[in-house]
Design a protein around this motif. Structure first.
Motif, PDB file in Angstrom:
ATOM      1  N   MET A 233      36.334 -64.871  90.031  1.00  0.00           N
ATOM      2  CA  MET A 233      36.314 -64.308  88.695  1.00  0.00           C
ATOM      3  C   MET A 233      36.992 -62.939  88.694  1.00  0.00           C
ATOM      4  N   ASP A 234      36.654 -62.118  89.692  1.00  0.00           N
ATOM      5  CA  ASP A 234      37.246 -60.778  89.753  1.00  0.00           C
ATOM      6  C   ASP A 234      38.759 -60.836  89.922  1.00  0.00           C
ATOM      7  N   TYR A 235      39.229 -61.795  90.715  1.00  0.00           N
ATOM      8  CA  TYR A 235      40.668 -61.953  90.946  1.00  0.00           C
ATOM      9  C   TYR A 235      41.396 -62.103  89.614  1.00  0.00           C
ATOM     10  N   PHE A 236      40.912 -62.987  88.766  1.00  0.00           N
ATOM     11  CA  PHE A 236      41.550 -63.220  87.469  1.00  0.00           C
ATOM     12  C   PHE A 236      41.360 -62.042  86.529  1.00  0.00           C
ATOM     13  N   LYS A 237      40.133 -61.563  86.426  1.00  0.00           N
ATOM     14  CA  LYS A 237      39.823 -60.474  85.482  1.00  0.00           C
ATOM     15  C   LYS A 237      40.585 -59.200  85.842  1.00  0.00           C
ATOM     16  N   ASN A 238      40.621 -58.836  87.121  1.00  0.00           N
ATOM     17  CA  ASN A 238      41.323 -57.609  87.523  1.00  0.00           C
ATOM     18  C   ASN A 238      42.821 -57.705  87.269  1.00  0.00           C
ATOM     19  N   ALA A 239      43.402 -58.882  87.525  1.00  0.00           N
ATOM     20  CA  ALA A 239      44.838 -59.065  87.277  1.00  0.00           C
ATOM     21  C   ALA A 239      45.138 -58.940  85.783  1.00  0.00           C
ATOM     22  N   LYS A 240      44.331 -59.534  84.945  1.00  0.00           N
ATOM     23  CA  LYS A 240      44.507 -59.474  83.479  1.00  0.00           C
ATOM     24  C   LYS A 240      44.380 -58.038  82.995  1.00  0.00           C
ATOM     25  N   ASP A 241      43.339 -57.344  83.452  1.00  0.00           N
ATOM     26  CA  ASP A 241      43.104 -55.972  83.009  1.00  0.00           C
ATOM     27  C   ASP A 241      44.204 -55.026  83.488  1.00  0.00           C
ATOM     28  N   ALA A 242      44.712 -55.227  84.711  1.00  0.00           N
ATOM     29  CA  ALA A 242      45.753 -54.348  85.267  1.00  0.00           C
ATOM     30  C   ALA A 242      47.030 -54.391  84.440  1.00  0.00           C
ATOM     31  N   LEU A 243      47.355 -55.546  83.888  1.00  0.00           N
ATOM     32  CA  LEU A 243      48.590 -55.694  83.103  1.00  0.00           C
ATOM     33  C   LEU A 243      48.336 -55.642  81.598  1.00  0.00           C
ATOM     34  N   ASN A 244      47.075 -55.495  81.214  1.00  0.00           N
ATOM     35  CA  ASN A 244      46.709 -55.424  79.797  1.00  0.00           C
ATOM     36  C   ASN A 244      47.220 -56.644  79.025  1.00  0.00           C
ATOM     37  N   ILE A 245      47.009 -57.805  79.591  1.00  0.00           N
ATOM     38  CA  ILE A 245      47.418 -59.055  78.950  1.00  0.00           C
ATOM     39  C   ILE A 245      46.283 -59.510  78.040  1.00  0.00           C
ATOM     40  N   SER A 246      46.626 -59.921  76.831  1.00  0.00           N
ATOM     41  CA  SER A 246      45.604 -60.307  75.856  1.00  0.00           C
ATOM     42  C   SER A 246      45.201 -61.772  76.032  1.00  0.00           C
ATOM     43  N   ALA A 247      44.054 -62.084  75.478  1.00  0.00           N
ATOM     44  CA  ALA A 247      43.568 -63.461  75.492  1.00  0.00           C
ATOM     45  C   ALA A 247      44.515 -64.359  74.716  1.00  0.00           C
ATOM     46  N   LYS A 248      45.052 -63.832  73.643  1.00  0.00           N
ATOM     47  CA  LYS A 248      45.988 -64.616  72.825  1.00  0.00           C
ATOM     48  C   LYS A 248      47.212 -65.005  73.650  1.00  0.00           C
ATOM     49  N   GLU A 249      47.764 -64.062  74.422  1.00  0.00           N
ATOM     50  CA  GLU A 249      48.934 -64.350  75.257  1.00  0.00           C
ATOM     51  C   GLU A 249      48.614 -65.423  76.299  1.00  0.00           C
ATOM     52  N   ILE A 250      47.443 -65.334  76.890  1.00  0.00           N
ATOM     53  CA  ILE A 250      47.035 -66.315  77.906  1.00  0.00           C
ATOM     54  C   ILE A 250      46.884 -67.696  77.275  1.00  0.00           C
ATOM     55  N   ASN A 251      46.217 -67.758  76.140  1.00  0.00           N
ATOM     56  CA  ASN A 251      46.019 -69.047  75.467  1.00  0.00           C
ATOM     57  C   ASN A 251      47.349 -69.645  75.013  1.00  0.00           C
ATOM     58  N   GLU A 252      48.273 -68.810  74.525  1.00  0.00           N
ATOM     59  CA  GLU A 252      49.596 -69.304  74.104  1.00  0.00           C
ATOM     60  C   GLU A 252      50.393 -69.811  75.305  1.00  0.00           C
ATOM     61  N   ALA A 253      50.360 -69.091  76.405  1.00  0.00           N
ATOM     62  CA  ALA A 253      51.137 -69.471  77.591  1.00  0.00           C
ATOM     63  C   ALA A 253      50.658 -70.788  78.191  1.00  0.00           C
ATOM     64  N   THR A 254      49.364 -71.072  78.052  1.00  0.00           N
ATOM     65  CA  THR A 254      48.811 -72.287  78.655  1.00  0.00           C
ATOM     66  C   THR A 254      48.576 -73.400  77.644  1.00  0.00           C
ATOM     67  N   GLY A 255      48.711 -73.089  76.372  1.00  0.00           N
ATOM     68  CA  GLY A 255      48.476 -74.094  75.330  1.00  0.00           C
ATOM     69  C   GLY A 255      47.012 -74.515  75.262  1.00  0.00           C
ATOM     70  N   THR A 256      46.119 -73.588  75.613  1.00  0.00           N
ATOM     71  CA  THR A 256      44.677 -73.877  75.609  1.00  0.00           C
ATOM     72  C   THR A 256      43.930 -72.747  74.914  1.00  0.00           C
ATOM     73  N   GLN A 257      42.652 -72.899  74.848  1.00  0.00           N
ATOM     74  CA  GLN A 257      41.750 -71.838  74.374  1.00  0.00           C
ATOM     75  C   GLN A 257      40.777 -71.481  75.512  1.00  0.00           C
ATOM     76  N   MET A 258      41.312 -71.425  76.745  1.00  0.00           N
ATOM     77  CA  MET A 258      40.469 -71.284  77.940  1.00  0.00           C
ATOM     78  C   MET A 258      40.405 -69.869  78.507  1.00  0.00           C
TER      79      MET A 258
END
Length: 184
Positions: free
Chosen positions: A1-26
């Motif tokens: 969990m920390d691996y994913f969360k820390n990477a997301k927070d370090a680059l300030n990537i939004s949930a919307k960007e992640i969901n759009e890139a993967t075509g999911t709401q995950m």
């Protein structure tokens, strides 16, 4: 969990960007501790592409993450099993107090006294009373101690309720008489 969360927070990537890139709401399942789930290999490749485009990376392979996740999952399973075993052991060590319709608990217990008979011990307790106490405060197979055995009525109640019994009696004559009633 920390691996994913820390990477997301370090680059300030939004949930919307992640969901759009993967075509999911995950996003909430991958980047938070709530309802956490490991992404599929395809979803992880999509996440890696997104992170690289933001001048970052997710350096671990999906295989490494799967192996790490499985090891943690196995350890968690072992801990749950160990906890359940310890909990069962604890429950078996605790002194039970079973209250049922047949063995109700109240502040006052009313039992008929033991009627006189030749050889009656002066302090003999009613069998119903002893069975009530033993059934409500011990398990089958448990050992019950009566440090003032007298005529052995506690021992007789234990035998009737499938308990083991240890009795102590100071008066040798009463002890011998009581032991003989158990033998006969």
């Amino acid at each position: 969990m920390d691996y994913f969360k820390n990477a997301k927070d370090a680059l300030n990537i939004s949930a919307k960007e992640i969901n759009e890139a993967t075509g999911t709401q995950m996003c909430s399942h991958w980047f938070s501790s709530s309802q956490w789930k490991l992404p599929t290999e395809k979803q992880y490749q999509q996440l890696q592409t997104l992170f690289v485009s933001k001048s970052g990376q997710l350096p671990k392979s999906h295989s490494d993450l799967t192996t790490e996740y499985q090891a943690l999952h196995n350890e968690y399973g072992k801990l749950i099993k160990e906890y359940d075993e310890l909990k069962a052991e604890y429950e078996n060590l605790r002194r039970p107090f079973h209250v049922t319709a047949e063995v109700p608990y109240t502040d006052v217990w009313t039992f008929a006294p033991v009627q006189y008979y030749p050889g009656k011990h002066p302090c003999e307790k009613p069998a119903d009373l002893l069975e009530h106490i033993i059934a409500s405060s011990s398990r089958e197979g448990a050992v019950v101690l009566d440090a003032f055995m007298g005529s052995g009525s506690t021992g007789k109640a234990c035998l009737a309720l499938n308990r083991k019994f240890v009795g102590i009696e100071m008066e040798e004559e009463m002890y011998t008489k009581t032991i003989n009633t158990f033998k006969g």
